[in-house]
Design an enzyme around this catalytic site. Sequence first.
Site, PDB file in Angstrom:
ATOM      1  N   ASP A  78       0.028 -11.194  -1.234  1.00 40.92           N
ATOM      2  CA  ASP A  78      -0.208  -9.828  -1.692  1.00 40.92           C
ATOM      3  C   ASP A  78      -0.794  -9.914  -3.113  1.00 40.92           C
ATOM      4  O   ASP A  78      -0.701 -10.958  -3.780  1.00 40.92           O
ATOM      5  CB  ASP A  78       1.149  -9.105  -1.671  1.00 40.92           C
ATOM      6  N   ASP A 101      -1.120  -6.850  -5.991  1.00 40.30           N
ATOM      7  CA  ASP A 101      -0.360  -6.145  -7.045  1.00 40.30           C
ATOM      8  C   ASP A 101       1.131  -6.427  -6.906  1.00 40.30           C
ATOM      9  O   ASP A 101       1.713  -6.239  -5.842  1.00 40.30           O
ATOM     10  CB  ASP A 101      -0.593  -4.631  -6.941  1.00 40.30           C
ATOM     11  N   ASP A 140       5.639  -7.977  -2.566  1.00 42.28           N
ATOM     12  CA  ASP A 140       6.710  -7.344  -3.348  1.00 42.28           C
ATOM     13  C   ASP A 140       7.054  -5.931  -2.904  1.00 42.28           C
ATOM     14  O   ASP A 140       7.993  -5.343  -3.418  1.00 42.28           O
ATOM     15  CB  ASP A 140       6.306  -7.263  -4.830  1.00 42.28           C
TER      16      ASP A 140
HETATM   17  O1  LIG Z   1      -0.919  -4.409  -1.507  1.00 39.78           O
HETATM   18  P1  LIG Z   1      -1.007  -4.528  -2.990  1.00 39.78           P
HETATM   19  O2  LIG Z   1      -1.996  -5.558  -3.452  1.00 39.78           O
HETATM   20  O3  LIG Z   1       0.343  -4.705  -3.625  1.00 39.78           O
HETATM   21  O4  LIG Z   1      -1.592  -3.121  -3.501  1.00 39.78           O
HETATM   22  C1  LIG Z   1      -0.751  -1.966  -3.427  1.00 39.78           C
HETATM   23  C2  LIG Z   1      -1.371  -0.825  -4.196  1.00 39.78           C
HETATM   24  O5  LIG Z   1      -1.690  -1.332  -5.498  1.00 39.78           O
HETATM   25  C3  LIG Z   1      -2.260  -0.403  -6.432  1.00 39.78           C
HETATM   26  O6  LIG Z   1      -1.260   0.495  -6.857  1.00 39.78           O
HETATM   27  C4  LIG Z   1      -0.113  -0.127  -7.411  1.00 39.78           C
HETATM   28  O7  LIG Z   1      -0.499  -0.941  -8.539  1.00 39.78           O
HETATM   29  C5  LIG Z   1      -1.018  -0.195  -9.692  1.00 39.78           C
HETATM   30  C6  LIG Z   1      -1.396  -1.230 -10.746  1.00 39.78           C
HETATM   31  O8  LIG Z   1      -0.282  -2.003 -11.120  1.00 39.78           O
HETATM   32  C7  LIG Z   1       0.039   0.799 -10.168  1.00 39.78           C
HETATM   33  O9  LIG Z   1      -0.489   1.551 -11.272  1.00 39.78           O
HETATM   34  C8  LIG Z   1       0.449   1.730  -9.020  1.00 39.78           C
HETATM   35  O10 LIG Z   1       1.507   2.578  -9.438  1.00 39.78           O
HETATM   36  C9  LIG Z   1       0.926   0.895  -7.821  1.00 39.78           C
HETATM   37  O11 LIG Z   1       1.245   1.736  -6.728  1.00 39.78           O
HETATM   38  C10 LIG Z   1      -3.455   0.292  -5.822  1.00 39.78           C
HETATM   39  O12 LIG Z   1      -3.871   1.368  -6.627  1.00 39.78           O
HETATM   40  C11 LIG Z   1      -3.194   0.807  -4.403  1.00 39.78           C
HETATM   41  O13 LIG Z   1      -4.437   1.239  -3.833  1.00 39.78           O
HETATM   42  C12 LIG Z   1      -2.664  -0.342  -3.556  1.00 39.78           C
HETATM   43  O14 LIG Z   1      -2.410   0.102  -2.228  1.00 39.78           O
END
Ligand SMILES: O=P(O)(O)OC[C@H]1O[C@H](O[C@H]2O[C@H](CO)[C@@H](O)[C@H](O)[C@H]2O)[C@H](O)[C@@H](O)[C@@H]1O
Length: 241
Positions: free
Chosen positions: A17, A19, A190
């Site tokens: 993954d 983020d 995560d």
């Molecule tokens: O599947 P992932 O790689 O974990 O992505 C999940 C989402 O990540 C992003 O949002 C999240 O991270 C941001 C930066 O740290 C944070 O500001 C936000 O609150 C989190 O939800 C991204 O914007 C989404 O499109 C992804 O699905």
Amino acid sequence: MTDLIRLRAEEVALFLDFDGTLVALADHPDAIQPPAQLHSLLPALQKRLNKALAVVSGRPLQQLERHLPPGLALAGIHGGEWRWPGQAPQRMPTASLDPARRSLADWQAPPGVWIEDKDLALAVHYRARPGSAALCEQRAAAAAALADARLLAGKQVFEIKPRGIDKGTALRRFMAAAPFAGRLPVFVGDDVTDEDGFAAAQALGGIGIKVGVGDSRARHRFHDTQEVFQWLNSLLLHPPT
Ligand SMILES: O=P(O)(O)OC[C@H]1O[C@H](O[C@H]2O[C@H](CO)[C@@H](O)[C@H](O)[C@H]2O)[C@H](O)[C@@H](O)[C@@H]1O
């Protein structure tokens, strides 16, 4: 970690993954600061795993490509789109999210709440306005229902996705072909959206590793991204057999 340290790179197909796993969370998706070592570590791991490495994220491919070194296998929007190294991007045919999109466009969201339109999926972000979580969930659920879509609660975000798109599907798609096929799938993530990835890896006899706290179907756990990086580096250290 002790069990995991014994895994041999030669047998592993690794799904990471983005983020919260490879990159610490930030106030806004554009504000992340990917560690510089990603640009050396991921290509080195890809080589060590005979190319059986993919990053599987909720972000669109275009965003992932901005932050990651070139030449990796990628799945974006929770597996709704994907790219094999050196090939053109592909995407799943899905039901339209337009009814949900229109419903959210008509909504006067509280200040700080914003909608991320990822084309194949929609995300209602409320990190800057945590007190609006319940309201955001209510609006996102109503919008998802209009499009017969799935609603998932991520980290300070409600994600609206067409049914059939999830990280488990993404993992199975990669595992069906070389160089992933025949290896032991290991999925590291995560968030709630990673649970489908854990389940798919474990159903294939592989390993799910949850990063951080919270209930999970994953049978293994890393405390934080630092421990993720320690383990990734340890995979590189084992001499080939
Ligand atoms: O599947 P992932 O790689 O974990 O992505 C999940 C989402 O990540 C992003 O949002 C999240 O991270 C941001 C930066 O740290 C944070 O500001 C936000 O609150 C989190 O939800 C991204 O914007 C989404 O499109 C992804 O699905």
